[in-house]
Design a protein around this motif. Structure first.
Motif, PDB file in Angstrom:
ATOM      1  N   CYS A   1      -6.464  -5.080  32.741  1.00 36.56           N
ATOM      2  CA  CYS A   1      -5.492  -5.596  33.711  1.00 36.56           C
ATOM      3  C   CYS A   1      -5.034  -4.475  34.637  1.00 36.56           C
ATOM      4  O   CYS A   1      -4.718  -3.376  34.170  1.00 36.56           O
ATOM      5  N   LEU A   2      -5.009  -4.758  35.914  1.00 32.64           N
ATOM      6  CA  LEU A   2      -4.412  -3.863  36.900  1.00 32.64           C
ATOM      7  C   LEU A   2      -2.998  -4.383  37.158  1.00 32.64           C
ATOM      8  O   LEU A   2      -2.823  -5.516  37.602  1.00 32.64           O
ATOM      9  N   TRP A   3      -1.997  -3.561  36.868  1.00 29.03           N
ATOM     10  CA  TRP A   3      -0.602  -4.011  36.916  1.00 29.03           C
ATOM     11  C   TRP A   3       0.105  -3.216  38.005  1.00 29.03           C
ATOM     12  O   TRP A   3       0.517  -2.076  37.790  1.00 29.03           O
ATOM     13  N   ALA A   4       0.241  -3.796  39.184  1.00 23.99           N
ATOM     14  CA  ALA A   4       0.834  -3.104  40.333  1.00 23.99           C
ATOM     15  C   ALA A   4       2.354  -3.190  40.279  1.00 23.99           C
ATOM     16  O   ALA A   4       2.962  -4.130  40.787  1.00 23.99           O
TER      17      ALA A   4
ATOM     18  N   ASP B   1     -13.293 -22.522  33.702  1.00 25.57           N
ATOM     19  CA  ASP B   1     -14.037 -21.436  33.061  1.00 25.57           C
ATOM     20  C   ASP B   1     -14.769 -20.536  34.065  1.00 25.57           C
ATOM     21  O   ASP B   1     -15.147 -19.410  33.726  1.00 25.57           O
ATOM     22  N   TYR B   2     -14.966 -21.014  35.290  1.00 20.34           N
ATOM     23  CA  TYR B   2     -15.629 -20.211  36.324  1.00 20.34           C
ATOM     24  C   TYR B   2     -14.845 -18.938  36.622  1.00 20.34           C
ATOM     25  O   TYR B   2     -15.399 -17.971  37.152  1.00 20.34           O
ATOM     26  N   LEU B   3     -13.564 -18.908  36.254  1.00 22.54           N
ATOM     27  CA  LEU B   3     -12.683 -17.792  36.577  1.00 22.54           C
ATOM     28  C   LEU B   3     -12.884 -16.577  35.688  1.00 22.54           C
ATOM     29  O   LEU B   3     -12.374 -15.493  36.006  1.00 22.54           O
ATOM     30  N   LYS B   4     -13.607 -16.697  34.585  1.00 26.55           N
ATOM     31  CA  LYS B   4     -13.774 -15.574  33.653  1.00 26.55           C
ATOM     32  C   LYS B   4     -14.161 -14.305  34.410  1.00 26.55           C
ATOM     33  O   LYS B   4     -15.110 -14.283  35.188  1.00 26.55           O
ATOM     34  N   SER B   5     -13.379 -13.234  34.187  1.00 25.03           N
ATOM     35  CA  SER B   5     -13.601 -11.970  34.895  1.00 25.03           C
ATOM     36  C   SER B   5     -13.336 -10.796  33.973  1.00 25.03           C
ATOM     37  O   SER B   5     -12.574 -10.908  33.005  1.00 25.03           O
ATOM     38  N   ASP B   6     -13.942  -9.670  34.293  1.00 22.05           N
ATOM     39  CA  ASP B   6     -13.784  -8.481  33.459  1.00 22.05           C
ATOM     40  C   ASP B   6     -12.468  -7.757  33.722  1.00 22.05           C
ATOM     41  O   ASP B   6     -11.874  -7.186  32.813  1.00 22.05           O
ATOM     42  N   VAL B   7     -12.045  -7.769  34.982  1.00 16.34           N
ATOM     43  CA  VAL B   7     -10.830  -7.055  35.386  1.00 16.34           C
ATOM     44  C   VAL B   7      -9.936  -8.017  36.154  1.00 16.34           C
ATOM     45  O   VAL B   7     -10.422  -8.822  36.960  1.00 16.34           O
ATOM     46  N   LEU B   8      -8.632  -7.950  35.902  1.00 18.40           N
ATOM     47  CA  LEU B   8      -7.661  -8.827  36.566  1.00 18.40           C
ATOM     48  C   LEU B   8      -6.520  -8.013  37.155  1.00 18.40           C
ATOM     49  O   LEU B   8      -5.939  -7.175  36.469  1.00 18.40           O
ATOM     50  N   GLN B   9      -6.208  -8.274  38.430  1.00 19.61           N
ATOM     51  CA  GLN B   9      -4.948  -7.796  39.008  1.00 19.61           C
ATOM     52  C   GLN B   9      -3.943  -8.927  38.835  1.00 19.61           C
ATOM     53  O   GLN B   9      -4.101 -10.009  39.373  1.00 19.61           O
ATOM     54  N   LEU B  10      -2.917  -8.679  38.031  1.00 18.66           N
ATOM     55  CA  LEU B  10      -1.928  -9.704  37.713  1.00 18.66           C
ATOM     56  C   LEU B  10      -1.243 -10.234  38.969  1.00 18.66           C
ATOM     57  O   LEU B  10      -0.939  -9.478  39.892  1.00 18.66           O
ATOM     58  N   ALA B  11      -0.992 -11.536  38.981  1.00 19.74           N
ATOM     59  CA  ALA B  11      -0.337 -12.163  40.127  1.00 19.74           C
ATOM     60  C   ALA B  11       1.086 -11.639  40.288  1.00 19.74           C
ATOM     61  O   ALA B  11       1.810 -11.465  39.306  1.00 19.74           O
ATOM     62  N   HIS B  12       1.467 -11.379  41.529  1.00 19.54           N
ATOM     63  CA  HIS B  12       2.840 -11.039  41.903  1.00 19.54           C
ATOM     64  C   HIS B  12       3.436  -9.944  41.026  1.00 19.54           C
ATOM     65  O   HIS B  12       4.536 -10.071  40.496  1.00 19.54           O
ATOM     66  N   HIS B  13       2.695  -8.860  40.857  1.00 18.66           N
ATOM     67  CA  HIS B  13       3.183  -7.687  40.120  1.00 18.66           C
ATOM     68  C   HIS B  13       3.516  -8.006  38.664  1.00 18.66           C
ATOM     69  O   HIS B  13       4.281  -7.290  38.025  1.00 18.66           O
ATOM     70  N   GLY B  14       2.968  -9.108  38.137  1.00 16.32           N
ATOM     71  CA  GLY B  14       3.270  -9.521  36.773  1.00 16.32           C
ATOM     72  C   GLY B  14       4.571 -10.275  36.645  1.00 16.32           C
ATOM     73  O   GLY B  14       5.005 -10.595  35.535  1.00 16.32           O
TER      74      GLY B  14
END
Length: 212
Positions: free
Chosen positions: A187-190, A157-170
């Motif tokens: 989500c930031l989707w690169a 639960d420590y991981l709760k965050s407002d913004v996420l960059q998805l792992a490995h481009h999703g």
């Protein structure tokens, strides 16, 4: 233009730290080009990375071999243009402090030792920025299966965050349990438009637009 627009007139834009999550060419070549082209127009105070000794890897992907050359060019550009800027190696547990923000390293390639790794993706760091406002941004870089699973099991639960960059481009590597713990609002989707729309063969998403 974005950086200059947020800088007082007649001052150079300041980048406190340029972070490279891992040494794949698609994550370092633009940085290398930017550093060389705009060195006279910006100030970069420090660099941070998680690069591994290539001799310890069993490179099986052509991109990894190309990335070794890209890494050398990047480091040469940094040396030539920002010789006096500190150059940090990122490790799990480290915290860096900036004006209005704390950066915590949650995962690095060191945590995979002594496993034999076959891709630079497996050395990617994961980190989180916490701002004075309380807002948080989780950056997963190109973390793959083992990293994502272990991050979820370690932090919960420590991981709760407002913004996420998805792992490995999703793409492959993401972990459904990890994403549920992070539970972001944004989500930031690169990725490219074609990949996002599923028009590239062999580019299957995982735990992003469904079960993948």
């Amino acid at each position: 233009h974005c950086i200059k627009g947020r800088t007082p007139e007649n001052e150079k834009p300041l980048i406190a730290m340029w972070i490279i999550t891992h040494m794949h060419c698609d994550h370092i070549e633009l940085a290398s080009h930017f550093i060389k082209q705009y060195s006279e127009e910006i100030e970069i105070k420090s660099f941070a990375q998680q690069f591994q000794d290539c001799r310890t890897l069993e490179l099986s992907i052509e991109k990894d071999k190309i990335s070794i050359d890209a890494k050398a060019i990047l480091e040469e550009n940094i040396k030539n243009n920002f010789r006096n800027a500190p150059y940090y190696t990122l490790h799990t547990g480290q915290k860096y402090y900036f004006s209005g923000m704390e950066l915590e390293i949650l995962w690095s390639g060191d945590d995979m030792y002594p496993a034999t790794l076959k891709s630079f993706n497996e050395f990617s760091i994961a980190c989180r920025m916490t701002f004075e406002s309380g807002k948080t941004v989780m950056i997963l870089g190109n973390c793959m299966h083992t990293a994502c699973r272990n991050i979820a099991e370690t932090y919960g639960d420590y991981l709760k965050s407002d913004v996420l960059q998805l792992a490995h481009h999703g793409l492959i590597g993401g972990n459904k349990r990890l994403y549920k713990f992070i539970d972001p609002d944004i989500c930031l989707w690169a990725t490219s438009k074609a990949r996002f729309e599923g028009k590239l063969p062999g580019q299957a998403y995982q735990y992003c637009l469904g079960e993948g």
